[in-house]
Motif scaffolding. Structure first.
Motif, mmCIF file in Angstrom:
data_model
loop_
_atom_site.group_PDB
_atom_site.id
_atom_site.type_symbol
_atom_site.label_atom_id
_atom_site.label_comp_id
_atom_site.label_asym_id
_atom_site.label_seq_id
_atom_site.Cartn_x
_atom_site.Cartn_y
_atom_site.Cartn_z
ATOM 1 N N UNK A 58 0.817 -1.217 0.000
ATOM 2 C CA UNK A 58 0.000 0.000 0.000
ATOM 3 C C UNK A 58 0.846 1.260 0.000
ATOM 4 N N UNK A 59 1.859 1.412 0.867
ATOM 5 C CA UNK A 59 2.702 2.611 0.770
ATOM 6 C C UNK A 59 3.420 2.728 -0.568
ATOM 7 N N UNK A 60 3.835 1.586 -1.140
ATOM 8 C CA UNK A 60 4.545 1.619 -2.415
ATOM 9 C C UNK A 60 3.636 2.099 -3.543
ATOM 10 N N UNK A 61 2.421 1.546 -3.626
ATOM 11 C CA UNK A 61 1.483 1.945 -4.674
ATOM 12 C C UNK A 61 1.048 3.396 -4.489
ATOM 13 N N UNK A 62 0.784 3.786 -3.248
ATOM 14 C CA UNK A 62 0.378 5.164 -2.988
ATOM 15 C C UNK A 62 1.482 6.142 -3.375
ATOM 16 N N UNK A 63 2.729 5.796 -3.058
ATOM 17 C CA UNK A 63 3.846 6.661 -3.437
ATOM 18 C C UNK A 63 3.977 6.759 -4.953
ATOM 19 N N UNK A 64 3.758 5.650 -5.662
ATOM 20 C CA UNK A 64 3.850 5.673 -7.128
ATOM 21 C C UNK A 64 2.760 6.555 -7.736
ATOM 22 N N UNK A 65 1.532 6.452 -7.227
ATOM 23 C CA UNK A 65 0.437 7.276 -7.744
ATOM 24 C C UNK A 65 0.673 8.750 -7.423
ATOM 25 N N UNK A 66 1.161 9.047 -6.214
ATOM 26 C CA UNK A 66 1.471 10.431 -5.869
ATOM 27 C C UNK A 66 2.602 10.973 -6.736
ATOM 28 N N UNK A 67 3.534 10.105 -7.091
ATOM 29 C CA UNK A 67 4.610 10.534 -7.987
ATOM 30 C C UNK A 67 4.058 10.969 -9.341
ATOM 31 N N UNK A 68 3.089 10.215 -9.858
ATOM 32 C CA UNK A 68 2.455 10.610 -11.112
ATOM 33 C C UNK A 68 1.680 11.914 -10.958
ATOM 34 N N UNK A 69 1.060 12.115 -9.784
ATOM 35 C CA UNK A 69 0.320 13.354 -9.538
ATOM 36 C C UNK A 69 1.251 14.556 -9.483
ATOM 37 N N UNK A 70 2.440 14.383 -8.880
ATOM 38 C CA UNK A 70 3.369 15.499 -8.698
ATOM 39 C C UNK A 70 4.299 15.695 -9.881
ATOM 40 N N UNK A 71 4.215 14.830 -10.879
ATOM 41 C CA UNK A 71 5.146 14.919 -11.995
ATOM 42 C C UNK A 71 5.059 16.263 -12.725
ATOM 43 N N UNK A 72 3.853 16.808 -13.010
ATOM 44 C CA UNK A 72 3.823 18.136 -13.663
ATOM 45 C C UNK A 72 4.509 19.218 -12.845
ATOM 46 N N UNK A 73 4.341 19.207 -11.525
ATOM 47 C CA UNK A 73 5.020 20.196 -10.687
ATOM 48 C C UNK A 73 6.534 20.014 -10.739
ATOM 49 N N UNK A 74 6.984 18.762 -10.761
ATOM 50 C CA UNK A 74 8.421 18.506 -10.867
ATOM 51 C C UNK A 74 8.968 19.012 -12.192
ATOM 52 N N UNK A 75 8.213 18.833 -13.263
ATOM 53 C CA UNK A 75 8.665 19.343 -14.570
ATOM 54 C C UNK A 75 8.821 20.859 -14.547
ATOM 55 N N UNK A 76 7.855 21.542 -13.929
ATOM 56 C CA UNK A 76 7.925 23.003 -13.866
ATOM 57 C C UNK A 76 9.118 23.463 -13.038
ATOM 58 N N UNK A 77 9.396 22.806 -11.929
ATOM 59 C CA UNK A 77 10.545 23.190 -11.102
ATOM 60 C C UNK A 77 11.864 22.904 -11.820
ATOM 61 N N UNK A 79 12.301 23.124 -14.996
ATOM 62 C CA UNK A 79 12.464 24.126 -16.053
ATOM 63 C C UNK A 79 13.081 25.409 -15.536
ATOM 64 N N UNK A 80 12.900 25.696 -14.249
ATOM 65 C CA UNK A 80 13.510 26.902 -13.670
ATOM 66 C C UNK A 80 14.798 26.555 -12.931
ATOM 67 N N UNK A 81 15.399 25.406 -13.296
ATOM 68 C CA UNK A 81 16.726 24.992 -12.832
ATOM 69 C C UNK A 81 16.788 24.708 -11.335
ATOM 70 N N UNK A 82 15.704 24.227 -10.752
ATOM 71 C CA UNK A 82 15.731 23.791 -9.355
ATOM 72 C C UNK A 82 16.282 22.368 -9.309
ATOM 73 N N UNK A 83 17.278 22.083 -8.458
ATOM 74 C CA UNK A 83 17.804 20.705 -8.369
ATOM 75 C C UNK A 83 16.696 19.710 -8.039
ATOM 76 N N UNK A 84 16.820 18.511 -8.610
ATOM 77 C CA UNK A 84 15.748 17.522 -8.464
ATOM 78 C C UNK A 84 15.512 17.152 -7.001
#
Length: 363
Positions: A58-77, A79-84
């Motif tokens: 359950x924690x693994x699947x939830x983390x994977x789904x949240x990763x997909x949810x946060x992926x657009x925000x990660x892409x935007x950060x 683009x402005x050269x914020x370290x991963x």
């Protein structure tokens, strides 16, 4: 000299129609029966393992789904050269900070409503006296079946049975989510390097992109629509006299993540709250009715218009998925049921031998 060869007669209209129908007929689907059987056995084994190892998965699947949810925000950060690493930390802190803030905001009103229950139950019984006989009959039936004399306790125990695994795995979820966001496309690159053929490499990349893009769009769209539902519900409940718009808005926001079961629970809760607060019996049902209208507008008109081209899941299979994952993982499983079913369909659509299963899952 005469030509004694037989001349070909001109085609008739019926022959033209038959030939046209043959040309238009779609090619038949070649089904590998062995592969389909093996896929079904793999799904059954995976579901069994998911139930038995829920505390880990359950924690693994939830983390994977949240990763997909946060992926657009990660892409935007990015683009402005914020370290991963810093971007992942900022996204996680913002998300869980929002959860803590909302929890603190609704804890006071929720405790106040819980304190009203002992004084409000006699009034509720008085308003619903016409239902006393059916309720008593139902309680007698439950006692004969060996159930508890207090169905509410049993219901709450069932409701949060699987949620205990989620609470105990909160730290694991945050930890896994952080490293998933930091890793980015590392696992995809390693997978591409392992695959021997170029066609397999391309299929893996395309399949990963489809899952990430479609599920991210689905989760972001659903979250945005649930936010609007929460705002509309909070204002509506405040206008009808229930008060505590933050409490009702947050509750509607969370319940809307669970298709069908969540709105049904919301109607029951608002009916109960209206009967406890509003004196007039007819007007007491107004909050639940308005909440149902809000849900119908969102669930039957707006959201299908936004997602129909990307997600057409069989509604019967959606219901079965909700029932199974609610039984296996509790409330968290019910929230994850539709995203997991959508991911499985995308995988089946992307792998040619599994196309029949993907077609079966389609609505």
């Amino acid at each position: 000299m005469q030509d004694h060869s037989l001349s070909t007669p001109p085609p008739t209209l019926k022959q033209d129609v038959v030939a046209d129908e043959v040309e238009r007929e779609p090619p038949s689907r070649k089904v590998d029966a062995k592969l389909v059987v093996l896929a079904c056995l793999l799904v059954l084994a995976s579901l069994t393992a998911a139930y038995l190892a829920s505390a880990i998965l359950l924690p693994l699947v939830l983390a994977f789904v949240l990763k997909l949810l946060f992926q657009p925000a990660m892409r935007q950060l990015e683009r402005i050269s914020v370290p991963r690493g810093l971007a992942a930390l900022l996204v996680i802190l913002a998300f869980f900070g929002l959860i803590v803030g909302l929890g603190a905001a609704v804890s006071g009103p929720a405790a106040e409503w819980a304190g009203r229950l002992p004084q409000g139950l006699p009034r509720l019984e008085e308003k619903l006296h016409f239902l006393s006989r059916p309720i008593q009959t139902f309680q007698n039936f439950m006692r004969q079946m060996g159930a508890s004399s207090d169905p509410g306790i049993d219901f709450l125990g069932t409701l949060f049975q699987g949620t205990q695994h989620f609470a105990s795995g909160f730290f694991e979820t945050v930890l896994i989510l952080f490293f998933l966001l930091m890793s980015g496309d590392t696992f995809l690159r390693r997978t591409v390097e392992i695959l021997p053929r170029f066609s397999d490499k391309r299929q893996a990349v395309e399949l990963s992109q489809q899952i990430e893009q479609n599920i991210s769009i689905y989760l972001v769209t659903i979250t945005f629509m649930n936010t609007l539902v929460g705002l509309a519900t909070g204002l509506t409940m405040w206008a009808t006299g229930l008060g505590d718009p933050v409490l009702w808005g947050v509750m509607a926001f969370i319940l809307n993540y669970v298709p069908i079961m969540g709105p049904v629970a919301g109607v029951a809760i608002f009916t109960f709250a209206g009967l406890l607060t509003i004196e007039d019996t007819v007007m007491a049902f107004l909050p639940a009715g308005l909440y149902l209208v809000i849900h119908l507008i969102e669930g039957e008109i707006v959201t299908p218009m936004l997602l129909a081209k990307r997600f057409t899941l069989n509604p019967v299979l959606v219901i079965l998925s909700l029932i199974f994952w609610f039984w296996a993982w509790g409330v968290a499983g019910a929230i994850l049921a539709v995203p997991m079913l959508a991911i499985f369909k995308i995988v089946c659509d992307g792998i040619k031998p599994l196309h029949p299963i993907g077609h079966f899952l389609e609505g």
